[in-house]
Design an enzyme around this catalytic site. Structure first.
Site, mmCIF file in Angstrom:
data_model
loop_
_atom_site.group_PDB
_atom_site.id
_atom_site.type_symbol
_atom_site.label_atom_id
_atom_site.label_comp_id
_atom_site.label_asym_id
_atom_site.label_seq_id
_atom_site.Cartn_x
_atom_site.Cartn_y
_atom_site.Cartn_z
ATOM 1 N N HIS A 85 -23.354 45.011 59.917
ATOM 2 C CA HIS A 85 -22.310 45.954 59.532
ATOM 3 C C HIS A 85 -20.927 45.397 59.857
ATOM 4 O O HIS A 85 -20.773 44.545 60.734
ATOM 5 C CB HIS A 85 -22.532 47.288 60.236
ATOM 6 C CG HIS A 85 -23.710 48.034 59.713
ATOM 7 N ND1 HIS A 85 -23.988 49.331 60.053
ATOM 8 C CD2 HIS A 85 -24.701 47.665 58.855
ATOM 9 C CE1 HIS A 85 -25.087 49.727 59.430
ATOM 10 N NE2 HIS A 85 -25.543 48.729 58.701
ATOM 11 N N GLU A 87 -18.405 46.706 61.387
ATOM 12 C CA GLU A 87 -17.999 46.955 62.772
ATOM 13 C C GLU A 87 -18.682 45.963 63.713
ATOM 14 O O GLU A 87 -18.058 45.440 64.639
ATOM 15 C CB GLU A 87 -18.341 48.394 63.177
ATOM 16 C CG GLU A 87 -17.691 49.453 62.312
ATOM 17 C CD GLU A 87 -18.489 49.842 61.059
ATOM 18 O OE1 GLU A 87 -18.131 50.851 60.438
ATOM 19 O OE2 GLU A 87 -19.471 49.141 60.711
ATOM 20 N N CYS A 113 -21.841 54.068 61.568
ATOM 21 C CA CYS A 113 -23.182 54.638 61.655
ATOM 22 C C CYS A 113 -23.550 54.842 63.128
ATOM 23 O O CYS A 113 -22.800 54.489 64.036
ATOM 24 C CB CYS A 113 -24.190 53.723 60.968
ATOM 25 S SG CYS A 113 -24.531 52.191 61.883
ATOM 26 N N CYS A 116 -23.742 51.420 65.117
ATOM 27 C CA CYS A 116 -22.416 50.842 65.359
ATOM 28 C C CYS A 116 -21.635 51.680 66.355
ATOM 29 O O CYS A 116 -20.887 51.140 67.174
ATOM 30 C CB CYS A 116 -21.645 50.702 64.047
ATOM 31 S SG CYS A 116 -22.267 49.356 63.000
#
Length: 180
Positions: A85, A87, A113, A116
């Site tokens: 991801h 992040e 999410c 994360c």
């Protein structure tokens, strides 16, 4: 000849627009996300979502979750997804180059999410600004997600910025029908 005065964006808008530019490199077939970490009004790291370095990209069939989107519902099978991801990539890039991030602000084009969120909290991220909302589809998990996100000492909040590429960046994937 007169020209209209230029409107200079405020710092939050400026940083979100940079996160949107970072998102251009995203290679996920779902949501395309860009993220930047900012410390003392300076960008210290960037990240976008896609497969690990030297791995087939999603567009090339590198990730089963992306290649077979009809098999997985929203919020499902992240443990099978090989995408990193945005992040996570921002945090990992900072770590790779020895850049401290505790106390920094994250600007991301999608609300982080569950996974994360945990990683950002553990890294000591102070504040999160996001462009597009994301919520876990299961009510019991969504409630825990909200509790966890409330732990950012500087808060987590949406930032309203025009996104001309929202249709490209935000997945419109339908929830699959229940198995018979």
């Amino acid at each position: 000849m007169t020209t209209a005065p230029r409107t200079r964006p405020d710092m939050d808008t400026y940083f979100m627009q940079i996160a949107m530019a970072v998102r251009e490199r995203a290679n996920c077939l779902g949501n395309r996300v860009g993220a930047i970490l900012v410390m003392d009004s300076r960008i210290v790291s960037t990240g976008y979502n896609g497969t690990p370095s030297k791995t087939k990209n999603c567009e090339e069939g590198g990730c089963d979750r992306c290649a077979n989107r009809q098999k997985y519902g929203p919020g499902e099978a992240y443990d099978l997804c090989i995408c990193v991801h945005a992040e996570q990539n921002a945090l990992l890039s900072a770590a790779r180059f020895g850049v401290p991030v505790a106390g920094s602000t994250l600007y991301t084009t999608m609300r982080p999410c569950f996974g994360c969120t945990k990683e950002l909290l553990q890294a000591g991220i102070h504040t999160v600004f996001y462009l597009h909302d994301w919520r876990h589809p299961e009510p019991a998990v969504a409630a825990q997600y909200e509790i966890l996100q409330a732990r950012f000492s500087g808060g987590i909040r949406p930032l309203t910025v025009d996104d001309p590429k929202a249709d490209w960046a935000v997945s419109k994937k339908p929830v699959p029908a229940a198995a018979n």
